[in-house]
Design an enzyme around this catalytic site. Sequence first.
Site, PDB file in Angstrom:
ATOM      1  N   GLY A   8      -4.872  15.625 -20.732  1.00  9.04           N
ATOM      2  CA  GLY A   8      -4.441  14.984 -19.488  1.00  9.04           C
ATOM      3  C   GLY A   8      -5.442  15.198 -18.360  1.00  9.04           C
ATOM      4  N   GLY A  11      -5.356  12.952 -15.091  1.00  7.03           N
ATOM      5  CA  GLY A  11      -4.205  12.927 -14.187  1.00  7.03           C
ATOM      6  C   GLY A  11      -4.460  13.621 -12.860  1.00  7.03           C
ATOM      7  N   GLN A  12      -3.386  13.728 -12.061  1.00  4.80           N
ATOM      8  CA  GLN A  12      -3.529  14.284 -10.714  1.00  4.80           C
ATOM      9  C   GLN A  12      -4.024  15.731 -10.769  1.00  4.80           C
ATOM     10  OE1 GLN A  12      -0.078  15.125  -8.359  1.00  4.80           O
ATOM     11  NE2 GLN A  12      -1.121  14.746  -6.434  1.00  4.80           N
ATOM     12  N   ASP A  34      -8.009  12.708 -22.521  1.00  5.32           N
ATOM     13  CA  ASP A  34      -6.857  11.956 -21.997  1.00  5.32           C
ATOM     14  C   ASP A  34      -6.545  10.859 -23.008  1.00  5.32           C
ATOM     15  OD1 ASP A  34      -5.550  11.882 -18.955  1.00  5.32           O
ATOM     16  OD2 ASP A  34      -5.255  10.016 -20.070  1.00  5.32           O
ATOM     17  N   TYR A 143      13.468  14.237 -16.875  1.00  5.70           N
ATOM     18  CA  TYR A 143      12.282  15.061 -16.566  1.00  5.70           C
ATOM     19  C   TYR A 143      12.686  16.533 -16.526  1.00  5.70           C
ATOM     20  CZ  TYR A 143       8.182  16.610 -13.800  1.00  5.70           C
ATOM     21  OH  TYR A 143       7.045  17.240 -13.329  1.00  5.70           O
ATOM     22  N   LYS A 147      11.735  19.759 -18.907  1.00  8.01           N
ATOM     23  CA  LYS A 147      11.112  20.965 -18.343  1.00  8.01           C
ATOM     24  C   LYS A 147      11.879  22.224 -18.743  1.00  8.01           C
ATOM     25  CE  LYS A 147       7.539  19.123 -16.457  1.00  8.01           C
ATOM     26  NZ  LYS A 147       6.275  19.239 -17.204  1.00  8.01           N
TER      27      LYS A 147
HETATM   28  P1  NAD Z   1      -0.199  12.708 -14.127  1.00  7.72           P
HETATM   29  O1  NAD Z   1       0.835  11.710 -14.450  1.00  7.72           O
HETATM   30  O2  NAD Z   1      -1.036  12.511 -12.915  1.00  7.72           O
HETATM   31  O3  NAD Z   1      -1.219  12.862 -15.366  1.00  7.72           O
HETATM   32  C1  NAD Z   1      -0.807  12.896 -16.685  1.00  7.72           C
HETATM   33  C2  NAD Z   1      -1.980  12.474 -17.553  1.00  7.72           C
HETATM   34  O4  NAD Z   1      -1.532  12.510 -18.911  1.00  7.72           O
HETATM   35  C3  NAD Z   1      -2.463  11.047 -17.283  1.00  7.72           C
HETATM   36  O5  NAD Z   1      -3.859  11.046 -17.067  1.00  7.72           O
HETATM   37  C4  NAD Z   1      -2.089  10.275 -18.556  1.00  7.72           C
HETATM   38  O6  NAD Z   1      -3.027   9.282 -18.908  1.00  7.72           O
HETATM   39  C5  NAD Z   1      -2.092  11.395 -19.580  1.00  7.72           C
HETATM   40  N1  NAD Z   1      -1.247  11.091 -20.741  1.00  7.72           N
HETATM   41  C6  NAD Z   1      -0.060  10.429 -20.792  1.00  7.72           C
HETATM   42  N2  NAD Z   1       0.372  10.338 -22.053  1.00  7.72           N
HETATM   43  C7  NAD Z   1      -0.539  10.974 -22.813  1.00  7.72           C
HETATM   44  C8  NAD Z   1      -0.658  11.235 -24.204  1.00  7.72           C
HETATM   45  N3  NAD Z   1       0.270  10.814 -25.075  1.00  7.72           N
HETATM   46  N4  NAD Z   1      -1.739  11.931 -24.651  1.00  7.72           N
HETATM   47  C9  NAD Z   1      -2.697  12.353 -23.781  1.00  7.72           C
HETATM   48  N5  NAD Z   1      -2.650  12.136 -22.458  1.00  7.72           N
HETATM   49  C10 NAD Z   1      -1.582  11.449 -21.986  1.00  7.72           C
HETATM   50  O7  NAD Z   1       0.510  14.134 -14.107  1.00  7.72           O
HETATM   51  P2  NAD Z   1       0.157  15.400 -13.197  1.00  7.72           P
HETATM   52  O8  NAD Z   1       0.755  15.174 -11.860  1.00  7.72           O
HETATM   53  O9  NAD Z   1      -1.288  15.725 -13.311  1.00  7.72           O
HETATM   54  O10 NAD Z   1       1.060  16.509 -13.910  1.00  7.72           O
HETATM   55  C11 NAD Z   1       0.545  17.354 -14.928  1.00  7.72           C
HETATM   56  C12 NAD Z   1       1.644  18.321 -15.343  1.00  7.72           C
HETATM   57  O11 NAD Z   1       2.070  19.066 -14.201  1.00  7.72           O
HETATM   58  C13 NAD Z   1       2.914  17.661 -15.894  1.00  7.72           C
HETATM   59  O12 NAD Z   1       3.491  18.498 -16.863  1.00  7.72           O
HETATM   60  C14 NAD Z   1       3.831  17.594 -14.690  1.00  7.72           C
HETATM   61  O13 NAD Z   1       5.175  17.562 -15.060  1.00  7.72           O
HETATM   62  C15 NAD Z   1       3.469  18.898 -14.014  1.00  7.72           C
HETATM   63  N6  NAD Z   1       3.816  18.907 -12.591  1.00  7.72           N
HETATM   64  C16 NAD Z   1       3.168  18.074 -11.725  1.00  7.72           C
HETATM   65  C17 NAD Z   1       3.513  18.097 -10.380  1.00  7.72           C
HETATM   66  C18 NAD Z   1       2.832  17.203  -9.368  1.00  7.72           C
HETATM   67  O14 NAD Z   1       3.274  17.153  -8.214  1.00  7.72           O
HETATM   68  N7  NAD Z   1       1.749  16.501  -9.743  1.00  7.72           N
HETATM   69  C19 NAD Z   1       4.500  18.969  -9.941  1.00  7.72           C
HETATM   70  C20 NAD Z   1       5.169  19.767 -10.855  1.00  7.72           C
HETATM   71  C21 NAD Z   1       4.783  19.754 -12.185  1.00  7.72           C
HETATM   72  C1  AKB Z   2       7.624  14.851  -9.447  1.00  5.29           C
HETATM   73  O1  AKB Z   2       7.999  14.557  -8.298  1.00  5.29           O
HETATM   74  O2  AKB Z   2       8.099  14.378 -10.491  1.00  5.29           O
HETATM   75  C2  AKB Z   2       6.566  15.926  -9.570  1.00  5.29           C
HETATM   76  C3  AKB Z   2       7.222  17.251  -9.682  1.00  5.29           C
HETATM   77  C4  AKB Z   2       7.595  17.976  -8.473  1.00  5.29           C
HETATM   78  O3  AKB Z   2       7.448  17.715 -10.780  1.00  5.29           O
HETATM   79  N1  AKB Z   2       5.685  15.823  -8.453  1.00  5.29           N
END
Ligand code: NAD
Ligand code: AKB
Length: 317
Positions: A8, A11-12, A34, A143, A147
């Site tokens: 991934g 992603g963000q 990714d 979601y 988790k």
């Molecule tokens: P995101 O959606 O920005 O990135 C996820 C990445 O995973 C994307 O680049 C997507 O192309 C890739 N992806 C999707 N399906 C896939 C697959 N089958 N195989 C390989 N890659 C795949 O998510 P994020 O915000 O970077 O979050 C990353 C982790 O952190 C997640 O577990 C999310 O739940 C957790 N998280 C994020 C936040 C937040 O605010 N960003 C907050 C709490 C938890």
């Molecule tokens: C979402 O809003 O789904 C994420 C998170 C807090 O897990 N940014």
Amino acid sequence: MKNILVLGSGGQIGSELTVRLREVYGDSKVVATDLDPNRLTQQIKDSGPCFSCDATNREQIAQIVKDYKIDGIYNLVAILSATAERNPMLGWNIGMGALLNCLEVAREYKAALFTPSSIGAFGANTPLNGTPQDTVQRPRTIYGVTKVAGELLSDYYFDRFGVDTRSVRFPGLISNVCPPGGGTTDYAVDIYYAAVRGENFECPLKKGTLLDMMYMPDAIDAAINIMEADPSKLIHRNSFNVTAMHFDPEEIYQEIKKHKPDFVMTYNPDPLKQQIADSWPNWMDDSCARAEWGFKPKYGLAEMTTDMLKKLTEKLL
Ligand code: NAD
Ligand code: AKB
């Protein structure tokens, strides 16, 4: 850890974590992947090994782990809360599929594993003020269900097979590099883009909706520091509450207005996002993360706002 696989990286979190991991461990030691390689930034493509990898395909993960002698995996693959609620099967299949594959590969190849949990692992009957580390977790979103299941499964693999699983419950993350991927907390990123572009902003959450948040540099430090922590000090593993600040939409709006007095925000709550946000903590107690592995974020709302507006102005204007 010597050789790291990131799932991934587009992603963000992944787009910034991959770059930082390469600074810390060496460019050739961090394999970026990714599902969609077009999501990888040019910087990531140019600085080290990169592959397309579907995390729901165990063989694809195992092959890279074998070829690159991987001993640490950062699994960042998930479908975020609002998007998953619109397609629950996808949310479950991607979130749990990727995690189970990572756990099995980590078990077979003796790799450590980091998979973020979220404030989404809590629900409306959790104590929402000062949410304790160990408390009721009965989320009503798919979601959140993934988790909680992920936290339990990760602890199970540690207890049963000795897999070194560790994680944090991230709050809403705010970044100026990669846009957020369909979450409930996305508004706290989108608002900065609107302010810098000189556009009005329509907030999808009501005034008074308190949520935990963190600036991405602190989140990246947390992800690296927990994996580097002395295991003998860890009482908990999956997952630690971590937070840097909490605010409602009005507070972030007023903070931005200190820099951009003409900026206008109005409210137009999205019922789905509002319902999810109302079930998440107003603020969490993260004292276990601070005590067990020294979690200490650097950015509050004021420092983050100054930095976000500066970086986005350089990027967009
Ligand atoms: P995101 O959606 O920005 O990135 C996820 C990445 O995973 C994307 O680049 C997507 O192309 C890739 N992806 C999707 N399906 C896939 C697959 N089958 N195989 C390989 N890659 C795949 O998510 P994020 O915000 O970077 O979050 C990353 C982790 O952190 C997640 O577990 C999310 O739940 C957790 N998280 C994020 C936040 C937040 O605010 N960003 C907050 C709490 C938890
Ligand atoms: C979402 O809003 O789904 C994420 C998170 C807090 O897990 N940014």
